[in-house]
Design an enzyme around this catalytic site. Structure first.
Site, short mmCIF file in Angstrom:
data_model
loop_
_atom_site.label_atom_id
_atom_site.label_comp_id
_atom_site.label_asym_id
_atom_site.label_seq_id
_atom_site.Cartn_x
_atom_site.Cartn_y
_atom_site.Cartn_z
N GLY A 1 1.87 94.17 76.29
CA GLY A 1 3.08 94.40 75.00
C GLY A 1 3.01 92.86 74.70
O GLY A 1 2.36 92.24 74.39
N ILE A 2 4.48 92.54 74.43
CA ILE A 2 4.83 91.33 73.78
C ILE A 2 4.11 89.96 74.60
O ILE A 2 3.74 89.22 74.00
CB ILE A 2 6.32 91.32 73.62
CG1 ILE A 2 6.86 92.27 72.40
CG2 ILE A 2 6.71 89.71 73.22
CD1 ILE A 2 8.51 92.37 72.60
N SER B 1 16.98 91.41 73.60
CA SER B 1 16.82 92.81 72.81
C SER B 1 17.84 93.13 71.89
O SER B 1 18.97 92.35 72.18
CB SER B 1 16.54 93.94 74.00
OG SER B 1 16.96 95.31 73.21
N TYR C 1 20.03 98.60 80.92
CA TYR C 1 19.10 97.67 80.19
C TYR C 1 20.03 96.80 78.98
O TYR C 1 19.81 95.89 78.91
CB TYR C 1 18.31 98.79 79.34
CG TYR C 1 17.36 97.98 78.42
CD1 TYR C 1 16.08 97.44 78.91
CD2 TYR C 1 17.58 97.88 77.00
CE1 TYR C 1 15.24 96.69 78.18
CE2 TYR C 1 16.71 97.37 76.23
CZ TYR C 1 15.48 96.65 76.81
OH TYR C 1 14.68 96.06 75.94
#
Length: 249
Positions: free
Chosen positions: A11-12, A113, A147
């Site tokens: 991913g990132i 996020s 989250y």
């Protein structure tokens, strides 16, 4: 530059590691697998072992830190999400701070996020240590709450460190991605609780972002051209935050 990247295997984190190496930096990757340092950041012992291993490998001197490691809302145990996304991230941030103070033009970037804006700090049960009780009442959607809480908490704790870190000559910022094509997002798409909502939500820029796009912002924030950028959160979400909160910024 010598830069440590957590979550470097996919991913990132993987995109950022590749971009840093392409720019001539030495990268020390940390992940559960396929990394220079294998570590589980879900426990205080695992986070401390990662810090110790990084310091040993870099000789106690770092020029950059990029904290990408994180878990998505689909993870079965929501407490694990908070453990990695918040507690593990903050433990590495503080544990590597002394090494950054010895680096050249040092800077750190934490991957938050757009979900960090879904709750305020005053409403976040992590602020008062009440996340266990809140999760017990949350039912099957506790992962989504965990989250958002964890990303809000890590962003707040980055901002709270702005004065101390600037005084030590170290810049610190967060990036807040929206929907990015990563294994973490795919896990959410595959989850029957969250998949439909993720698929149906369209940003003003009607596509998902790529890990390379996030990596390019991270490299900018690590570099000298961002020398007066500190304590900030950068939305990189295709316009989602502007769409949902046009008067709050």
């Amino acid at each position: 530059m010598t830069v440590v990247v957590t979550g470097s295997a996919s991913g990132i984190g993987a995109a950022t590691s590749n971009a840093l190496r392409a720019a001539g930096s030495e990268v020390v990757g940390v992940d559960l697998r396929d990394a220079d340092i294998i570590a589980d950041l879900s426990s205080s012992e695992g986070a401390q072992s990662a810090v110790d291993a990084v310091l040993d490998r870099c000789g106690g001197v770092l020029d950059g830190v990029v904290l990408c490691a994180g878990l998505g809302p689909h993870v079965p145990d929501p407490r694990l999400i908070i453990a990695v996304n918040y507690h593990g991230t903050v433990a590495l941030l503080d544990g590597l701070f002394p090494a950054l103070q010895k680096g050249a033009n040092p800077a750190a970037v934490v991957v938050s996020s757009v979900a960090s804006t879904h709750v305020t700090w005053d409403e976040n049960p992590i602020a008062a240590g009440g996340e266990d009780a809140a999760l017990a009442a949350a039912g099957e959607y506790g992962g989504a709450l965990a989250y958002a809480w964890s990303k809000n908490a890590v962003t707040v704790n980055v901002r709270k460190r702005a004065a101390e870190w600037a005084g030590a000559g170290v810049r610190l910022n967060t990036v807040a991605p929206g929907s990015i094509d990563t294994p973490l997002l795919q896990g959410g798409l595959d989850d029957p609780r969250f998949g439909e909502a993720i698929r149906n939500f369209t940003a003003p820029i009607p596509r998902r972002g790529t890990p390379d796009e996030i990596a390019s912002l991270i490299l900018y924030l690590l570099g000298p051209q961002a020398g007066f950028v500190h304590g900030a959160q950068f939305m990189i979400d295709g316009g989602v935050d502007a769409l949902t909160r046009p008067t709050k910024f």
